[in-house]
Design a protein around this motif. Structure first.
Motif, PDB file in Angstrom:
ATOM      1  N   ILE C 226       4.304  13.186  -6.150  1.00  0.00           N
ATOM      2  CA  ILE C 226       4.588  11.748  -6.026  1.00  0.00           C
ATOM      3  C   ILE C 226       5.353  10.995  -7.130  1.00  0.00           C
ATOM      4  CG2 ILE C 226       3.033   9.522  -6.319  1.00  0.00           C
ATOM      5  CD1 ILE C 226       0.715  11.159  -5.148  1.00  0.00           C
ATOM      6  N   VAL C 240      -0.858  16.048  -0.429  1.00  0.00           N
ATOM      7  CA  VAL C 240      -1.371  14.572  -0.153  1.00  0.00           C
ATOM      8  C   VAL C 240      -1.194  14.220   1.277  1.00  0.00           C
ATOM      9  CG1 VAL C 240      -0.302  12.256  -0.847  1.00  0.00           C
ATOM     10  CG2 VAL C 240      -0.202  14.121  -2.545  1.00  0.00           C
ATOM     11  N   TYR C 242      -0.233  11.963   3.659  1.00  0.00           N
ATOM     12  CA  TYR C 242       0.215  10.756   3.804  1.00  0.00           C
ATOM     13  C   TYR C 242       1.452  10.711   4.654  1.00  0.00           C
ATOM     14  CZ  TYR C 242       2.087   6.081   2.518  1.00  0.00           C
ATOM     15  OH  TYR C 242       2.695   5.020   2.498  1.00  0.00           O
ATOM     16  N   ASP C 247      -0.003   6.008   8.049  1.00  0.00           N
ATOM     17  CA  ASP C 247      -0.730   5.246   7.099  1.00  0.00           C
ATOM     18  C   ASP C 247       0.039   3.673   7.028  1.00  0.00           C
ATOM     19  OD1 ASP C 247      -2.398   6.718   5.314  1.00  0.00           O
ATOM     20  OD2 ASP C 247      -0.944   8.169   6.021  1.00  0.00           O
TER      21      ASP C 247
ATOM     22  N   CYS D  54       4.516   5.630  -7.637  1.00  0.00           N
ATOM     23  CA  CYS D  54       5.538   6.259  -6.990  1.00  0.00           C
ATOM     24  C   CYS D  54       6.791   5.155  -7.048  1.00  0.00           C
ATOM     25  CB  CYS D  54       5.549   6.803  -5.448  1.00  0.00           C
ATOM     26  SG  CYS D  54       7.030   6.985  -4.549  1.00  0.00           S
ATOM     27  N   SER D  56       9.374   3.988  -4.867  1.00  0.00           N
ATOM     28  CA  SER D  56       9.761   4.450  -3.475  1.00  0.00           C
ATOM     29  C   SER D  56      11.557   4.180  -3.508  1.00  0.00           C
ATOM     30  CB  SER D  56       9.398   3.719  -2.562  1.00  0.00           C
ATOM     31  OG  SER D  56       9.848   3.934  -1.221  1.00  0.00           O
ATOM     32  N   TYR D  78       0.165   5.579  -3.997  1.00  0.00           N
ATOM     33  CA  TYR D  78      -0.610   6.535  -2.831  1.00  0.00           C
ATOM     34  C   TYR D  78      -1.977   6.436  -3.245  1.00  0.00           C
ATOM     35  CZ  TYR D  78       3.946   8.571  -1.700  1.00  0.00           C
ATOM     36  OH  TYR D  78       5.226   8.903  -0.857  1.00  0.00           O
ATOM     37  N   ARG D  81      -2.874   2.852  -1.932  1.00  0.00           N
ATOM     38  CA  ARG D  81      -2.366   2.411  -0.844  1.00  0.00           C
ATOM     39  C   ARG D  81      -1.731   0.855  -0.556  1.00  0.00           C
ATOM     40  NH1 ARG D  81      -3.420   6.952   2.742  1.00  0.00           N
ATOM     41  NH2 ARG D  81      -3.200   8.597   1.063  1.00  0.00           N
TER      42      ARG D  81
END
Lengths: 169, 394, 385, 165
Positions: C226, C240, C242, C247, D54, D56, D78, D81
């Motif tokens: 991550i 993970v 995801y 999601d 994270c 991104s 993560y 969320r």
């Protein structure tokens, strides 16, 4: 006549290889010259009718020891970049030493009671020397044979101990 | 061969020359014939490999030059010979140029003791098996030389890998050979074949459980010594580009490939000699010529079957990693080979001539193994038809 | 792209022996670098101290081009971002533009996009798993995978006339409707293809040597994955669960049932190369599942919404994510109300994976580096854009 | 945590640096002063309730008309969320930002890329070299006023238009 010519050719090859080992300035060249010497020696063994010895010479010296030597040389520090890696140090003492050893060996050569007999060679060439060597190893020379095995085993264990250093971190 | 030379000289061929010179001429002639024969074998093997491989991979393979592409190898050879022979400027030129010939010498020498038929052998020397292991050592030196002199680190790595691999796998291979030698009492190739019979139960493969194991030990080790998948690390193209041969082009590169494919055949031939009864055929006719041809044919078929297996393996298996390679050799093959040889020695002491029951049992066992194996691959065999022209969606 | 990489590394080997450190130059032309990648490998014999990735050899300034060609005109360029699975790149750009301008895509258009994307995903994963096999020295799985990919290319060619750079999607939908009989043929193909996955498994996935080569090699923990921003199968390989499709639902994906396979450490450590490989294998099955649902349930209607020829979205910035074959692909687009975007930034899966390699490679063998590159499924154009 | 909560949490700690307004959306946009980006990011990452594990995306935008460079940080969690976009600006003449590469390893490359293409200097970055362009390239190509050089090491960058044929 042909045999003599062949013999001298092989002998020359062997000696040339030996000179290459000694005088080459690049250690890798030396190692490859050593191969010529070893091959020549194997050829000489063939001339002596020692077929088994010739094959073992190739197998052990060329296939094993020479390759390991090359292996060590190639993995050595910075070897691939250096043109001159065999530096000559102390030429004069070396000459003296070589001269002394050379004289001693020449004397030995001349004085030795060589058993030159075509019969022996012919017999060996006819039926091979493998049986004889085998019998000798497990008969009259059993003790030296076993001792040599033990020495080799010790060397093997030693090598394992040396190379199995704990890998740090 | 000496008899042959004697006969040639006695019957008027080469008359007037000294006998020694006559021998030299005959030997040179044989060497020339042998060289051409090896080229042929290596070439055909290369074509066969490409076809077999293509079939496994659901492709067609070379099919343009000659019927079914069968002289593709010739075209490739000519192409390679005509290509420029490049010596990298940073390479060590003398060694770089010489290395392919050294490798070639090693494997060419080994062909001297391959028994293609009864009497059809260049030199039936009485240490034949040992001689093969000995001269193939030159191939290692050739590859090492090529790797070092290229002055390319990938090539050097390839050379080092190759050397490490070949000297390691020589041990289980030699031990497996010795297992057979225990039962023959001779190291001569013809002698080993003569100790077997034409029928499978007279082969050393099914002689007893220990020679059976030795066969697999030898075959695996031979694959490793011949740098074949799954042991093709020295030329692992995805890791080392082309290993020791990276910098080679033209004729010299061709020579290395010749060695590779020739070696493949050599593996098959030696396995056949040691374990599969060599050229032995039943004496079905009095005609020496027909029998001789049958022998040669038998030998080639058996050898090429093993070659095919090696190709099959290459088409199927991935490559092992260098440490796994060494683990396999030193932790599995070498101990197994030693134990196997000692047990075989006991067996030889108890039943020096073997036992018909053991042989029969081993034959049945081998058959069972083969059946089981084929059942496993049936799934793929059914799908192995090339589906190249049929689009499934139209 | 840098020419001089100088990194001081201690050169003491095990046992206090000074060993030679080799600097190997892996790439830009090397058989296993999947395009034009370059690694400067510091190796001690076969063991690497580290492999330093050096990128930029395939930099085609796609982002700069976007600023010059306008919104519609950029669509064909997106194919080149990741030419192994161009469909999702198309979709990413289309979605970014639609979000900037607030365009609603017709439902049939979304279905077409899903169908195209999922076929693209299967094709891409086939290349990935085949190439992994090839990098491990087994060539047969690659040719078998390529064979199936050719059939998928046939299907996609029927859809849009191209086999590699599709340029299929448009802002507001897709360029073409499905050709007549397409769904039937595509399902017929899936019927043929799905049993083949078992064959691949039999041929390579469960091969002992193959497992040994991949298992326990370069495991990545979930936290590391991550923080390195690994995405897609690389992230899921670390366990993970995801998936952007599930999601952060987009397009028609909420209407389909599918699983998100994750790595389980079944043959070694969680997050090792084998897990990443197996996630791809399982995703192929899931894609087939989605495809069947999409092909069977495709609604009628138009495939593209009305979009003006000169497309001038309102000023603003969007960042959309699509689940591309190499994972979460982020499209950042900034508009200032003119016909040309101010800035487009594409954050791709391979980029993050490539950045992670330097850390991952420490102490691996050279053969393992190949496995790591293959299992991270790095596609060079995606890294450099 | 919803966007409002994230924004409130940031305002609590960095009242001066975080803009009171935020823009709602899939990525709620929070504007942050350039000097405290790293601190804000550290809070976002380390505060358990925020937990942005994270980064991104990190993209720079050359706003030539406003004479500034915008840098966007798209952060993901993560664990929870949720997601947020930080926007910060820095002057175009001497764009300087604190690095976040110690927080997320991926930021190392993203910041290098941003430096390479837009010329944003990230202070304390461990290895701020060009990433995509050659080491000796002059200029930052994603700047709006970047002019392509006529040649690079003697290689012309000009091409005849194919349409002229």
């Amino acid at each position: 006549m042909i045999y003599a010519a062949l013999f001298y050719a092989i002998a020359l090859f062997t000696v040339a290889g030996a000179f290459g080992v000694a005088f080459s300035e690049n250690v890798v060249y030396s190692a490859f010259s050593l191969m010529a010497t070893l091959l020549g020696a194997a050829g000489l063994y063939v001339f002596l009718g020692a077929d088994f010895l010739a094959a073992v010479q190739l197998l052990v010296y060329v296939g094993g020891i020479l390759v390991l030597t090359l292996f060590a040389i190639m993995l050595t520090h910075q070897i691939s970049d250096v043109e001159v890696s065999n530096r000559a140090v102390g030429r004069w003492p070396a000459l003296g030493l070589v001269g002394f050893v050379g004289i001693a060996m020449a004397t030995a050569l001349v004085r030795a009671p060589w058993k030159v007999s075509g019969e022996v060679v012919a017999k060996a060439a006819g039926e091979g020397t493998t049986y004889g060597i085998g019998d000798a190893f497990l008969g009259p020379f059993l003790l030296p044979f076993e001792l040599a095995s033990i020495v080799l085993l010790t060397a093997l264990v030693g090598a394992i101990v040396l190379s199995r250093k704990e890998i740090r971190d | 061969m000496q008899q042959l030379a004697d006969r040639l000289i006695d019957t008027g061929f080469l008359q007037g020359l000294p006998r020694g010179l006559g021998y030299v001429i005959v030997v040179a002639l044989f060497a020339f014939l042998m060289l051409n024969f090896i080229m042929l074998v290596a070439g055909v093997t290369s074509w066969l490999e490409r076809r077999v491989w293509a079939r496994i991979q659901s492709r067609i393979g070379p099919n343009r030059v000659g019927p079914q592409g069968s002289i593709q190898w010739l075209a490739d050879g000519i192409k390679n010979i005509m290509k420029e022979d490049i010596v990298p400027s940073a390479a060590d030129a003398p060694l770089f140029r010489f290395a392919p010939y050294l490798a070639m010498m090693g494997f060419f020498g080994a062909f001297a003791v391959v028994p293609f038929g009864d009497g059809l052998i260049v030199a039936d020397i009485n240490i034949g098996v040992l001689y093969v292991s000995a001269v193939t050592a030159l191939v290692v030196v050739g590859i090492l030389m090529a790797g070092w002199s290229s002055n390319n680190k990938w090539a050097l790595l390839g050379g080092i890998r190759s050397a490490a691999q070949i000297i390691s796998y020589e041990i289980p291979a030699a031990l497996a050979v010795l297992t057979v030698v225990l039962f023959t009492g001779t190291l001569s190739m013809q002698g080993i074949i003569r100790a077997q019979g034409w029928a499978p139960w007279n082969w050393f493969l099914f002689h007893n459980p220990f020679t059976f194991v030795a066969f697999f030990l030898f075959f695996v080790s031979a694959l490793a010594e011949g740098n074949r998948t799954p042991f093709d690390l020295p030329e692992a193209e995805s890791e080392l580009v082309a290993g020791a041969f990276t910098e080679y082009s033209g004729l010299r590169s061709l020579l290395f490939f010749l060695v590779e494919w020739g070696n493949l055949y050599l593996i098959g031939a030696i396995c056949t000699t040691l374990f599969l009864g060599g050229w032995q055929v039943p004496a079905f006719t009095d005609s020496g010529l027909v029998l001789g041809l049958a022998q040669v044919l038998t030998f080639f078929l058996k050898a090429y079957f093993l070659v095919f297996v090696a190709m099959w393996v290459r088409g199927t298996l991935p490559r092992v990693r260098v440490d796994q390679l060494m683990t396999l050799c030193w932790k599995y093959l070498v101990p197994i080979a030693f134990v196997n040889m000692i047990l075989a020695a006991f067996f030889a002491a108890i039943l020096p001539n073997g036992s018909i029951f053991v042989k029969a049992g081993m034959c049945v066992f081998g058959l069972g193994l083969a059946v089981h194996f084929f059942q496993r691959v049936l799934f793929h065999l059914r799908r192995a038809k090339p589906e190249l022209h049929l689009s499934p969606i139209v | 792209m840098s020419h001089a990489i100088d990194i001081d590394l201690h050169r003491e080997g095990p046992g206090g022996l000074e060993t030679e450190e080799m600097t190997l130059n892996m790439g830009p032309q090397h058989p296993s670098t999947h395009g034009v990648l370059r690694f400067v490998v510091k190796a001690d014999g076969e063991v690497m101290r580290r492999a330093i990735p050096d990128i930029g050899y395939l930099h085609r300034s796609i982002e700069k081009i976007a600023e010059k060609v306008g919104y519609h005109g950029f669509m064909p360029y997106t194919d080149r971002v990741d030419y192994v699975s161009a469909m999702q790149c198309n979709q990413g750009w289309a979605m970014a533009c639609e979000k900037l301008a607030g365009i609603e895509v017709p439902r049939r258009g979304e279905y077409c996009r899903v169908i195209a994307s999922e076929f693209g995903r299967i094709a891409s994963h086939l290349i990935s798993v085949g190439a992994t096999g090839m990098d491990m020295g087994a060539i047969t799985p690659f040719t078998h995978a390529i064979r199936e990919r050719e059939y998928i290319n046939d299907i996609l060619e029927e859809l849009c006339g191209a086999r590699l750079t599709f340029n299929y999607m448009r802002i507001g939908g897709c360029a073409w409707d499905l050709p007549p009989g397409f769904a039937k043929r595509a399902i017929a193909y899936l019927d043929r293809f799905e049993p083949l996955i078992d064959e691949y498994d039999e041929l390579i996935s469960f091969n002992k040597i193959y497992v040994e080569r991949l298992a326990n090699v370069a495991p990545i923990t979930a936290e590391r994955a991550i923080s390195w921003n690994l995405v897609g199968p690389n992230l899921r390989g670390s366990g993970v669960r995801y998936d952007v499709r599930r999601d952060v639902p987009y397009s028609a994906y909420p209407e389909f049932e599918f699983d998100v396979p994750v790595g389980t450490g079944e043959r070694g450590t969680l997050g090792d190369c084998y897990d990443r490989y197996m996630v791809r294998m399982r995703e192929i099955r899931q894609s087939c599942r989605i495809l069947r649902q999409a092909l069977e349930g495709i609604p009628a209607g138009p495939v593209v919404a009305k979009v003006p020829r000169t497309f001038k979205p309102a000023p603003g910035a969007v960042h959309v994510r699509v689940e591309a074959s190499r994972g979460d692909m982020g499209w950042f687009a900034v508009s200032d109300g003119t016909a040309f975007p101010v800035r487009v930034h594409i954050r791709t899966g391979s980029y993050a994976a490539m950045a992670a390699i330097e850390e991952l490679s420490k102490g691996l063998m050279i053969a393992d580096l190949v496995a790591v590159i293959a299992s991270l499924d790095i596609v060079a154009p995606e890294v450099d854009r | 945590m919803d966007a409002d909560g994230i924004h409130r949490a940031l305002r609590e700690k960095f009242a001066g640096a975080v803009d009171p307004d935020w823009v709602a959306g899939e990525w709620p946009i929070v504007t942050v002063g350039s000097a405290s980006v790293a601190e804000v990011c550290r809070l976002l990452r380390d505060e358990p309730a925020l937990g942005f594990d994270c980064l991104s995306n990190l993209s720079g935008v050359d706003r030539k008309d406003d004479d500034r460079i915008e840098v966007w940080y798209h952060l993901l969690s993560y664990r929870h969320r949720h997601q947020v976009a930080l926007r910060t600006t820095t002057p175009r003449l001497d764009p300087v930002l604190p690095t976040v590469s110690h927080l997320w390893p991926i930021a190392n490359w993203l910041e290098r890329e941003c430096w390479d293409l837009l010329g944003v200097r990230f202070v304390d970055h461990p290895d701020l070299r060009r990433l995509l362009m050659p080491e000796d390239w002059v200029g930052h190509p994603l700047r709006k006023d970047f002019v392509e050089p006529d040649e690079y090491h003697g290689i012309s960058t000009r091409r005849e238009s194919l349409l002229k044929l």
